[in-house]
Design a protein around this motif. Structure first.
Motif, PDB file in Angstrom:
ATOM      1  N   SER A  78       0.883  -1.174   0.000  1.00 51.84           N
ATOM      2  CA  SER A  78       0.000   0.000   0.000  1.00 51.84           C
ATOM      3  C   SER A  78       0.915   1.217   0.000  1.00 51.84           C
ATOM      4  O   SER A  78       2.025   1.155   0.508  1.00 51.84           O
ATOM      5  CB  SER A  78      -0.907  -0.001   1.224  1.00 51.84           C
ATOM      6  N   VAL A  79       0.445   2.286  -0.569  1.00 52.59           N
ATOM      7  CA  VAL A  79       1.323   3.452  -0.732  1.00 52.59           C
ATOM      8  C   VAL A  79       0.574   4.739  -0.437  1.00 52.59           C
ATOM      9  O   VAL A  79      -0.645   4.798  -0.521  1.00 52.59           O
ATOM     10  CB  VAL A  79       1.906   3.523  -2.159  1.00 52.59           C
ATOM     11  N   LEU A 110      -3.501  10.087   3.624  1.00 57.68           N
ATOM     12  CA  LEU A 110      -4.178   9.292   2.610  1.00 57.68           C
ATOM     13  C   LEU A 110      -3.351   8.058   2.261  1.00 57.68           C
ATOM     14  O   LEU A 110      -2.149   8.153   2.043  1.00 57.68           O
ATOM     15  CB  LEU A 110      -4.431  10.131   1.348  1.00 57.68           C
ATOM     16  N   LEU A 111      -4.003   6.921   2.240  1.00 50.79           N
ATOM     17  CA  LEU A 111      -3.365   5.645   1.935  1.00 50.79           C
ATOM     18  C   LEU A 111      -4.115   4.981   0.793  1.00 50.79           C
ATOM     19  O   LEU A 111      -5.331   4.769   0.872  1.00 50.79           O
ATOM     20  CB  LEU A 111      -3.390   4.717   3.150  1.00 50.79           C
ATOM     21  N   ARG A 112      -3.404   4.653  -0.264  1.00 47.19           N
ATOM     22  CA  ARG A 112      -4.013   3.988  -1.420  1.00 47.19           C
ATOM     23  C   ARG A 112      -3.822   2.485  -1.287  1.00 47.19           C
ATOM     24  O   ARG A 112      -2.709   2.001  -1.071  1.00 47.19           O
ATOM     25  CB  ARG A 112      -3.367   4.507  -2.708  1.00 47.19           C
ATOM     26  N   LEU A 113      -4.916   1.762  -1.433  1.00 47.39           N
ATOM     27  CA  LEU A 113      -4.884   0.300  -1.332  1.00 47.39           C
ATOM     28  C   LEU A 113      -4.662  -0.315  -2.712  1.00 47.39           C
ATOM     29  O   LEU A 113      -4.970   0.306  -3.729  1.00 47.39           O
ATOM     30  CB  LEU A 113      -6.198  -0.203  -0.737  1.00 47.39           C
ATOM     31  N   PRO A 114      -4.171  -1.540  -2.740  1.00 45.31           N
ATOM     32  CA  PRO A 114      -3.993  -2.205  -4.038  1.00 45.31           C
ATOM     33  C   PRO A 114      -5.314  -2.271  -4.805  1.00 45.31           C
ATOM     34  O   PRO A 114      -6.366  -2.558  -4.222  1.00 45.31           O
ATOM     35  CB  PRO A 114      -3.525  -3.614  -3.659  1.00 45.31           C
ATOM     36  N   MET A 115      -5.252  -1.970  -6.089  1.00 46.45           N
ATOM     37  CA  MET A 115      -6.452  -2.037  -6.933  1.00 46.45           C
ATOM     38  C   MET A 115      -6.027  -2.381  -8.349  1.00 46.45           C
ATOM     39  O   MET A 115      -5.345  -1.598  -9.008  1.00 46.45           O
ATOM     40  CB  MET A 115      -7.195  -0.700  -6.918  1.00 46.45           C
ATOM     41  N   TYR A 116      -6.388  -3.572  -8.765  1.00 47.70           N
ATOM     42  CA  TYR A 116      -6.143  -4.029 -10.131  1.00 47.70           C
ATOM     43  C   TYR A 116      -7.136  -5.147 -10.410  1.00 47.70           C
ATOM     44  O   TYR A 116      -7.693  -5.747  -9.485  1.00 47.70           O
ATOM     45  CB  TYR A 116      -4.693  -4.500 -10.312  1.00 47.70           C
ATOM     46  N   ALA A 117      -7.397  -5.394 -11.650  1.00 47.72           N
ATOM     47  CA  ALA A 117      -8.464  -6.314 -12.032  1.00 47.72           C
ATOM     48  C   ALA A 117      -8.285  -7.708 -11.430  1.00 47.72           C
ATOM     49  O   ALA A 117      -9.247  -8.301 -10.942  1.00 47.72           O
ATOM     50  CB  ALA A 117      -8.561  -6.410 -13.554  1.00 47.72           C
ATOM     51  N   GLU A 118      -7.077  -8.208 -11.442  1.00 43.81           N
ATOM     52  CA  GLU A 118      -6.849  -9.573 -10.975  1.00 43.81           C
ATOM     53  C   GLU A 118      -6.929  -9.709  -9.459  1.00 43.81           C
ATOM     54  O   GLU A 118      -6.895 -10.811  -8.928  1.00 43.81           O
ATOM     55  CB  GLU A 118      -5.495 -10.091 -11.474  1.00 43.81           C
ATOM     56  N   LEU A 119      -7.038  -8.598  -8.739  1.00 41.82           N
ATOM     57  CA  LEU A 119      -7.151  -8.647  -7.279  1.00 41.82           C
ATOM     58  C   LEU A 119      -8.379  -9.455  -6.882  1.00 41.82           C
ATOM     59  O   LEU A 119      -8.304 -10.332  -6.030  1.00 41.82           O
ATOM     60  CB  LEU A 119      -7.236  -7.223  -6.718  1.00 41.82           C
TER      61      LEU A 119
END
Length: 137
Positions: A78-79, A110-119
């Protein structure tokens, strides 16, 4: 280039499937993490979007840093996402010095969570469980 165009074409041919998968993960995040608002954590609201990202706004920089470390220990990347323009190397010297507390808060929290189609739903659920374990300890 032709190589990049080939990748793009393949994605465009599957855009509905890709978007459906991203929305599925987004909905899992929204549903599972909405209870964090009871802890003072802002969860990305459900407004018209294309599920290109999902974020939380932690209560402090220290909390965000600890949550990133907690997730990293579980193999979850997470970034932070946002850098205030007035703090950027280019604009800092041009800034008039006004306090910008909202911009600073998002920069720090603010923290961005992993987000991609294969998740997928399962991957998003695993990430939610890790986040909830951080707040419920």
């Amino acid at each position: 280039s032709e190589l990049i165009a080939a990748f793009l074409l393949a994605q465009l041919e599957e855009v509905e499937k890709i978007q459906r998968m991203r929305m599925q993960a987004w909905r899992v995040y929204q549903s599972a993490l909405s209870a964090l608002q009871n802890h003072g954590v802002l969860v990305m609201p459900d407004f018209p979007h294309n599920a290109h990202l999902f974020y939380l706004v932690c209560r402090s920089l220290d909390e965000r840093t600890a949550l990133i470390a907690h997730l990293k220990a579980q193999g979850i990347a997470s970034v932070f996402h946002y850098l205030s323009l007035h703090k950027s190397p280019y604009f800092a010297a041009r800034h008039d010095g006004r306090d910008l507390p909202n911009a600073d808060r998002f920069t720090d929290c603010l923290l961005r969570l992993p987000m991609y189609a294969e998740l997928g739903a399962d991957g998003a659920q695993r990430i939610c469980e890790a986040i909830l374990s951080f707040y419920n300890r």
